[in-house]
Write an enzyme that holds these catalytic residues in place. Sequence first.
Site, PDB file in Angstrom:
ATOM      1  N   GLU A 109       0.808  -1.223   0.000  1.00  0.00           N
ATOM      2  CA  GLU A 109       0.000   0.000   0.000  1.00  0.00           C
ATOM      3  C   GLU A 109       0.839   1.269   0.000  1.00  0.00           C
ATOM      4  O   GLU A 109       0.535   2.229  -0.704  1.00  0.00           O
ATOM      5  CB  GLU A 109      -0.959   0.024   1.193  1.00  0.00           C
ATOM      6  CG  GLU A 109      -2.206  -0.816   1.011  1.00  0.00           C
ATOM      7  CD  GLU A 109      -1.947  -2.305   1.139  1.00  0.00           C
ATOM      8  OE1 GLU A 109      -0.836  -2.693   1.585  1.00  0.00           O
ATOM      9  OE2 GLU A 109      -2.849  -3.082   0.788  1.00  0.00           O
ATOM     10  N   ALA A 152     -10.852   1.731   3.167  1.00  0.00           N
ATOM     11  CA  ALA A 152     -10.160   2.853   3.799  1.00  0.00           C
ATOM     12  C   ALA A 152      -9.210   2.364   4.893  1.00  0.00           C
ATOM     13  O   ALA A 152      -8.136   2.940   5.102  1.00  0.00           O
ATOM     14  CB  ALA A 152     -11.173   3.827   4.385  1.00  0.00           C
ATOM     15  N   HIS A 185     -12.292  -3.603   9.034  1.00  0.00           N
ATOM     16  CA  HIS A 185     -12.818  -3.473   7.668  1.00  0.00           C
ATOM     17  C   HIS A 185     -14.104  -2.654   7.650  1.00  0.00           C
ATOM     18  O   HIS A 185     -14.917  -2.809   6.755  1.00  0.00           O
ATOM     19  CB  HIS A 185     -13.130  -4.844   7.064  1.00  0.00           C
ATOM     20  CG  HIS A 185     -11.944  -5.670   6.690  1.00  0.00           C
ATOM     21  ND1 HIS A 185     -11.084  -6.202   7.614  1.00  0.00           N
ATOM     22  CD2 HIS A 185     -11.471  -6.066   5.488  1.00  0.00           C
ATOM     23  CE1 HIS A 185     -10.136  -6.899   6.988  1.00  0.00           C
ATOM     24  NE2 HIS A 185     -10.352  -6.831   5.701  1.00  0.00           N
TER      25      HIS A 185
HETATM   26  C1  LIG Z   1      -2.557  -4.202   4.115  1.00  0.00           C
HETATM   27  C2  LIG Z   1      -3.603  -5.019   3.447  1.00  0.00           C
HETATM   28  N1  LIG Z   1      -3.760  -4.921   2.119  1.00  0.00           N
HETATM   29  C3  LIG Z   1      -4.703  -5.643   1.494  1.00  0.00           C
HETATM   30  C4  LIG Z   1      -5.496  -6.496   2.188  1.00  0.00           C
HETATM   31  C5  LIG Z   1      -6.559  -7.315   1.492  1.00  0.00           C
HETATM   32  N2  LIG Z   1      -6.171  -8.722   1.475  1.00  0.00           N
HETATM   33  C6  LIG Z   1      -6.621  -9.579   2.400  1.00  0.00           C
HETATM   34  S1  LIG Z   1      -5.926 -11.091   2.251  1.00  0.00           S
HETATM   35  C7  LIG Z   1      -5.059 -10.621   0.891  1.00  0.00           C
HETATM   36  C8  LIG Z   1      -4.175 -11.597   0.206  1.00  0.00           C
HETATM   37  C9  LIG Z   1      -3.104 -12.042   1.115  1.00  0.00           C
HETATM   38  O1  LIG Z   1      -2.306 -12.986   0.479  1.00  0.00           O
HETATM   39  P1  LIG Z   1      -1.293 -13.831   1.352  1.00  0.00           P
HETATM   40  O2  LIG Z   1      -0.499 -12.934   2.218  1.00  0.00           O
HETATM   41  O3  LIG Z   1      -0.552 -14.700   0.428  1.00  0.00           O
HETATM   42  O4  LIG Z   1      -2.240 -14.684   2.313  1.00  0.00           O
HETATM   43  P2  LIG Z   1      -3.309 -15.792   1.898  1.00  0.00           P
HETATM   44  O5  LIG Z   1      -4.616 -15.101   1.740  1.00  0.00           O
HETATM   45  O6  LIG Z   1      -2.882 -16.430   0.647  1.00  0.00           O
HETATM   46  O7  LIG Z   1      -3.348 -16.725   3.046  1.00  0.00           O
HETATM   47  C10 LIG Z   1      -5.287  -9.290   0.587  1.00  0.00           C
HETATM   48  C11 LIG Z   1      -4.692  -8.570  -0.534  1.00  0.00           C
HETATM   49  C12 LIG Z   1      -5.312  -6.562   3.583  1.00  0.00           C
HETATM   50  N3  LIG Z   1      -6.069  -7.365   4.345  1.00  0.00           N
HETATM   51  N4  LIG Z   1      -4.369  -5.827   4.183  1.00  0.00           N
END
Ligand SMILES: Cc1ncc(C[n+]2csc(CCOP(=O)(O)OP(=O)(O)O)c2C)c(N)n1
Lengths: 327, 345
Positions: free
Chosen positions: A59, A83, A128
């Site tokens: 981000e 946000a 969230h």
């Molecule tokens: C700082 C942040 N950016 C975006 C998100 C939205 N988000 C939730 S899970 C995810 C994917 C995460 O991937 P990974 O770290 O590989 O974990 P996995 O879901 O595969 O277990 C995203 C982008 C978030 N929760 N926090």
Amino acid sequence: MALISYAQAACQALAAAMRADPRVLALGEDVGRGGIFGQYKGLQQEFGAARIIDTPISEATIMGAAVGMALTGLRPVVEMRVADFALCAIDEIVNQAAKNRYMFGGQGRVPLVARLPIGIWSASAAQHSQSLEAWFAHIPGLVVVAPATPADNHALLAAAIACDDPVIYMEHKELWALQGEPPAPDPAVLGKARVVRAGADLTLVTWSKLVHTAVEAAGRAAQHGIAVEVIDLRTIWPWDRDLVLDSAARTGRLLVAHEAVQAGGFGAEIAATVAEELGIPVRRVGAPRIPVGYARTLEDVARISAERLLEELTTFVQRDAQRRPAA
Amino acid sequence: MPVITFPVNSSPAEHLLDLYRTMARIRAFENAAEETSRGGVAVFGSTADAVALVRGPLHLSTGQEAVAAGVCAHLERGDYLTSTHRGHGHTLAKGADTAAMMCELFGRATGTNHGKGGSMHIADFSVGMLGANGVVAAGIPIAVGAAHSAKIRGSGAIVACFFGDGAINRGPFLEGLNWAKIFNLPVLFVCEDNRYSATTATDAMTGGAGAAARARGMDIPAETVDGNDVRAVDHAARDMVARIRAGGGPQFLHALTYRVKGHVSVDPATYREQGEVDRALESDPLQLAAARLDALGVDAARIAEVDAAARAEIETALAVARAAPWPQAAAAYTDVQDTGAGQWH
Ligand SMILES: Cc1ncc(C[n+]2csc(CCOP(=O)(O)OP(=O)(O)O)c2C)c(N)n1
Ligand SMILES: [Mg+2]
């Protein structure tokens, strides 16, 4: 007439802006697959991966890179998902995007739109569900926008993209699927509010999803003989002082309602301004100063319902009518 | 409460059966959570069905059980763990009670977080599980801080820090690893690499040779293992934990697995080939372990018993959660803060 969803409306506005101006592009996580709310659906197919840019989960750099892009001739639309995650990029928003023009003596401009959806998204709990518009309204240099309808999500997004200042664009997570009338082709004018429903007894100023709650409450208030004027603020900064003051001067009462925590919320700014300018009674409704809990029983405490608004505005009008000398 | 420490002298077969038991319990828990969430997850901003028992975003660790089981087998109750949004398996393997966990997913007052957190924020501090997290990579600095604290206090505790492959592209990953290294902290970083970050194939978003190489770039010993082979995870974690307990500083385990479900339970994951999923399902960690147990001469009936016991445990958890009370509305105002408590507006 075919209706359009809040998400589709934004998607169409972005597509139109990208067709009209090669400098416009979008970047963020998952945008290549349409974004997690479908608000970028089909765009990578049309514009390619160089203009609908999939990014790592980074981000701070998504936002910081957008500042760099904006300073050097592009017009980025930044996807922050919700946000709450933009808090991982708060330096890039507050110290970089917002300060750049002033701090460097007007040498550069930062024409970016950062999309930071707000609001309670059912059962998504404390990280969230936040409505942080007041944070950004507090920062000189930023424009803050919060559309309530599909038509506005088209017109305001178009205006935000055309704006040469950094715009914090706050869609509502529970409005994506909302269907509404298709948008007019012209962009909105940032800083212009709209009277959604006219009334003579009380001015109710609100924005985002709560506009719909306010309209419902106003409809029920009418059955009790209370005529509520509902104003959708649309732009939080700059806010439409003229329209609000004009309405409040006519009705003699101002109620501001927002989904954000009431303490330190933007409603306080509006209420204080109206009280200073007009000396009329003002009231606020906002969430209690608590994080949003997961269980429905807890989440409901943080929501502002139509019943709650109806109760607040009825009590307000009745008490105030007793205080006023009979006309 | 399930016992999760294993006698050092247990035979390889018995030890593997213990690991299998943890995996079977996680699998049963995830299956039950998925089942009871149908209709309860908000898609594209629509409102979650009010009748579903588990509501909101549900991130399942189905198919990734070996990572949680293999690592947590080497943690003591007093050790700490930080997790991600996909945290049920870690929580269970660290020793949390499955009924209290299910109550949390159901949003009940008797849940581990008293209904305040739900699936995405599940935590059980009583077993050192310091929280699942809705913010990607946010657990990393917290884990590092807990390890720093353990070192300062001389408590002897270590920290297991779980995160996904997507998290290694956030700043806190770099900052956290560096911090752990320079202060020589007792932390085991576990990158649970399921190949996806939401709808995005993580590889295309990650420069260089990946997670382990980044750790090595900071002189943190790192190893990549087959994260679906619970023995591989178990062996690597055993050695790394031993080095950490001996004062060797941070270690890094990169476990390769696969997210067989969508990002959230309602995600049909149409952005990837079904063939890819089918191939991954062929190396299901439970089936691999069962085959290995068979080769070690463990009777199929004993494995079936473990499966049945896991399902029965989760049936009980479901029954407890169904009957559990909702949090009172007044609880929305508790545990916010002491100073200024009561000043809600
Ligand atoms: C700082 C942040 N950016 C975006 C998100 C939205 N988000 C939730 S899970 C995810 C994917 C995460 O991937 P990974 O770290 O590989 O974990 P996995 O879901 O595969 O277990 C995203 C982008 C978030 N929760 N926090
Ligand atoms: Mg992943």
